[in-house]
Design a protein around this motif. Structure first.
Motif, PDB file in Angstrom:
ATOM      1  N   CYS A  58       0.827  -1.213   0.000  1.00 38.24           N
ATOM      2  CA  CYS A  58       0.000   0.000   0.000  1.00 38.24           C
ATOM      3  C   CYS A  58       0.858   1.259   0.000  1.00 38.24           C
ATOM      4  O   CYS A  58       0.485   2.263  -0.616  1.00 38.24           O
ATOM      5  N   CYS A  63      -1.864   3.329  -2.092  1.00 39.56           N
ATOM      6  CA  CYS A  63      -3.270   2.915  -2.016  1.00 39.56           C
ATOM      7  C   CYS A  63      -4.070   3.720  -1.011  1.00 39.56           C
ATOM      8  O   CYS A  63      -5.242   3.960  -1.197  1.00 39.56           O
ATOM      9  N   ARG A  67      -7.908   1.467   1.645  1.00 35.33           N
ATOM     10  CA  ARG A  67      -7.646   0.217   0.927  1.00 35.33           C
ATOM     11  C   ARG A  67      -6.905  -0.766   1.835  1.00 35.33           C
ATOM     12  O   ARG A  67      -7.204  -1.944   1.864  1.00 35.33           O
ATOM     13  N   LYS A  70      -9.283  -2.452   4.126  1.00 33.84           N
ATOM     14  CA  LYS A  70     -10.014  -3.516   3.427  1.00 33.84           C
ATOM     15  C   LYS A  70      -9.183  -4.790   3.388  1.00 33.84           C
ATOM     16  O   LYS A  70      -9.684  -5.882   3.642  1.00 33.84           O
ATOM     17  N   TYR A  71      -7.909  -4.641   3.073  1.00 32.85           N
ATOM     18  CA  TYR A  71      -7.017  -5.798   3.040  1.00 32.85           C
ATOM     19  C   TYR A  71      -6.903  -6.439   4.420  1.00 32.85           C
ATOM     20  O   TYR A  71      -6.926  -7.660   4.545  1.00 32.85           O
ATOM     21  N   TYR A  88      -9.006  -7.374  -6.096  1.00 37.78           N
ATOM     22  CA  TYR A  88      -8.136  -6.200  -6.096  1.00 37.78           C
ATOM     23  C   TYR A  88      -6.762  -6.438  -6.719  1.00 37.78           C
ATOM     24  O   TYR A  88      -6.203  -5.533  -7.329  1.00 37.78           O
TER      25      TYR A  88
END
Length: 95
Positions: A58, A63, A67, A70-71, A88
């Motif tokens: 990221c 990112c 994001r 989310k990961y 993704y």
């Protein structure tokens, strides 16, 4: 870094499924705790590797925190890392 993240995501997902699909039933239903120890160590290592690689990825790809979250949340859910890899990360491979 993308390929490393994809590989770690898949391996972490597999270790999660092995831990809860094989290790836990063996430990509690069959009273065989030994496999759970080794699967648990592998899963713990891969979970930490997933989070570290996600942070590095990221930062490299810029990112953003949304994001990354989310990961991270996906790593806590069964099949979550497979979803991240498919939705993704896989589309980025062709870019």
């Amino acid at each position: 870094m993308l390929n490393a993240f994809r590989i770690v995501a898949i391996l972490e997902g597999i270790s999660y499924l092995l831990l809860f699909g094989l290790g836990m039933p063996l430990k509690y239903a069959a009273k065989i705790p030994e496999p759970n120890i080794y699967i648990g160590y592998a899963h713990g290592f891969l979970f930490i590797a997933y989070v570290v690689v996600a942070i590095v990825y990221c930062m490299e790809a810029k990112c953003g925190i949304k994001r990354f979250l989310k990961y991270f949340i996906a790593s806590l859910l069964p099949f979550g890392t497979f979803y991240v890899e498919e939705k993704y990360l896989k589309p980025l491979e062709s870019v």
